[in-house]
Design a protein around this motif. Structure first.
Motif, PDB file in Angstrom:
ATOM      1  N   SER A  44       0.814  -1.213   0.000  1.00  0.00           N
ATOM      2  CA  SER A  44       0.000   0.000   0.000  1.00  0.00           C
ATOM      3  C   SER A  44       0.847   1.262   0.000  1.00  0.00           C
ATOM      4  O   SER A  44       0.347   2.349  -0.264  1.00  0.00           O
ATOM      5  N   CYS A  74      -0.610   2.700  -6.734  1.00  0.00           N
ATOM      6  CA  CYS A  74      -1.393   1.586  -7.267  1.00  0.00           C
ATOM      7  C   CYS A  74      -1.095   1.342  -8.739  1.00  0.00           C
ATOM      8  O   CYS A  74      -1.282   0.250  -9.253  1.00  0.00           O
ATOM      9  N   ILE A 117      -4.211  -2.429  -0.394  1.00  0.00           N
ATOM     10  CA  ILE A 117      -4.591  -1.091  -0.849  1.00  0.00           C
ATOM     11  C   ILE A 117      -6.052  -0.823  -0.498  1.00  0.00           C
ATOM     12  O   ILE A 117      -6.903  -1.701  -0.650  1.00  0.00           O
TER      13      ILE A 117
END
Length: 284
Positions: free
Chosen positions: A119, A123, A201
């Motif tokens: 995370s 992304c 995430i």
């Protein structure tokens, strides 16, 4: 005096549908059938008698079921492919087709084999830029793994998302941090544990990345209007996946195998994804 002969009786005229061969006594019943049957070129058709069937399941029963049509079954047993139900003119053509039709099962990426996205990273690093960048629309397929939330673990929470392109190349994969605590990881089905979601995430960032890949540089207004360069989204029971992702995508850009009529049962109920892959792709 001989009894008068009975007058000849006129045979009952039957009105036949030229697509599925159903017959009706009244023409208006045939017309009503044609309005509601939705016969189309996309429906599977018997290669022998050219009959339309509502689904491949119906066609399979027509050719190889407990009560198959005699002439169709005989010809199909000699010249037909048992997997895709296609008919060929010669044994040589059939043998050549079988070599390509029998798809070998692709290597199913395990939980540890797919790239893991921490995370702390953007992304965008989880996608293949060569395939996810701007360009022709095409299609991508999505699959989500769900874990359970709530006191009894019955709430569906998306915990893993995977996208592949038309060549089965992985273009995006990540673990997802649900917005509420997970109470059932459903390990026997998902293969996921608490460790996999420790640095996952957030759902919001995953949703934004998915829309970025799907829209492919087009504005949402253009996508809703005619699609433009946006990508088609393919999946099974997409409404469920999109609901768990809390994501909207225009209906005309969706291709759902659970709602595609030729793949449904004769009563228009969806088959399971496991059944479809086993029947039409030959995957165990």
């Amino acid at each position: 005096m001989d009894a008068e002969a009975d007058p000849p009786q006129n045979p009952i005229t039957r009105h036949k549908c030229l697509a599925c061969y159903k017959q009706y006594k009244k023409k208006e019943h045939l017309i009503e059938h044609m309005k509601t049957s939705y016969h189309s070129v996309h429906q599977p058709r018997c290669g022998v008698c050219q009959k339309h069937c509502k689904s491949f399941e119906s066609l399979r029963e027509h050719l190889t079921g407990p009560l198959p049509r005699g002439i169709c079954s005989k010809i199909f047993s000699q010249q037909g492919c048992q997997l895709c139900l296609a008919l060929f003119d010669s044994p040589g053509s059939l043998i050549g087709h079988r070599e390509t039709c029998r798809l070998s099962a692709p290597t199913c990426p395990g939980t540890s084999a797919l790239p893991y996205i921490d995370s702390q990273f953007d992304c965008q690093d989880s996608s293949d830029e060569n395939h996810a960048g701007e360009g022709p629309g095409g299609a991508v397929a999505i699959d989500c793994e769900m874990v359970g939330g709530g006191s009894d673990g019955s709430l569906e929470l998306c915990a893993r998302v995977c996208l592949v392109d038309e060549d089965e190349r992985l273009i995006f994969h990540t673990y997802v941090q649900p917005e509420i605590p997970v109470t059932n990881y459903r390990y026997d089905i998902t293969g996921l544990t608490e460790e996999h979601l420790k640095n996952a995430i957030p759902l919001k960032k995953v949703r934004e990345k998915l829309l970025q890949i799907l829209q492919n540089g087009e504005s949402i207004g253009k996508v809703r209007l005619d699609g433009g360069k946006a990508r088609l989204l393919v999946g099974h029971d997409l409404a469920h996946d999109l609901d768990c992702l809390k994501m909207n995508y225009p209906d005309h850009m969706l291709r759902d195998t659970a709602k595609y009529r030729p793949l449904m049962k004769t009563n228009l109920v969806s088959h399971s994804l496991k059944y479809l892959t086993r029947t039409y792709l030959g995957l165990a």
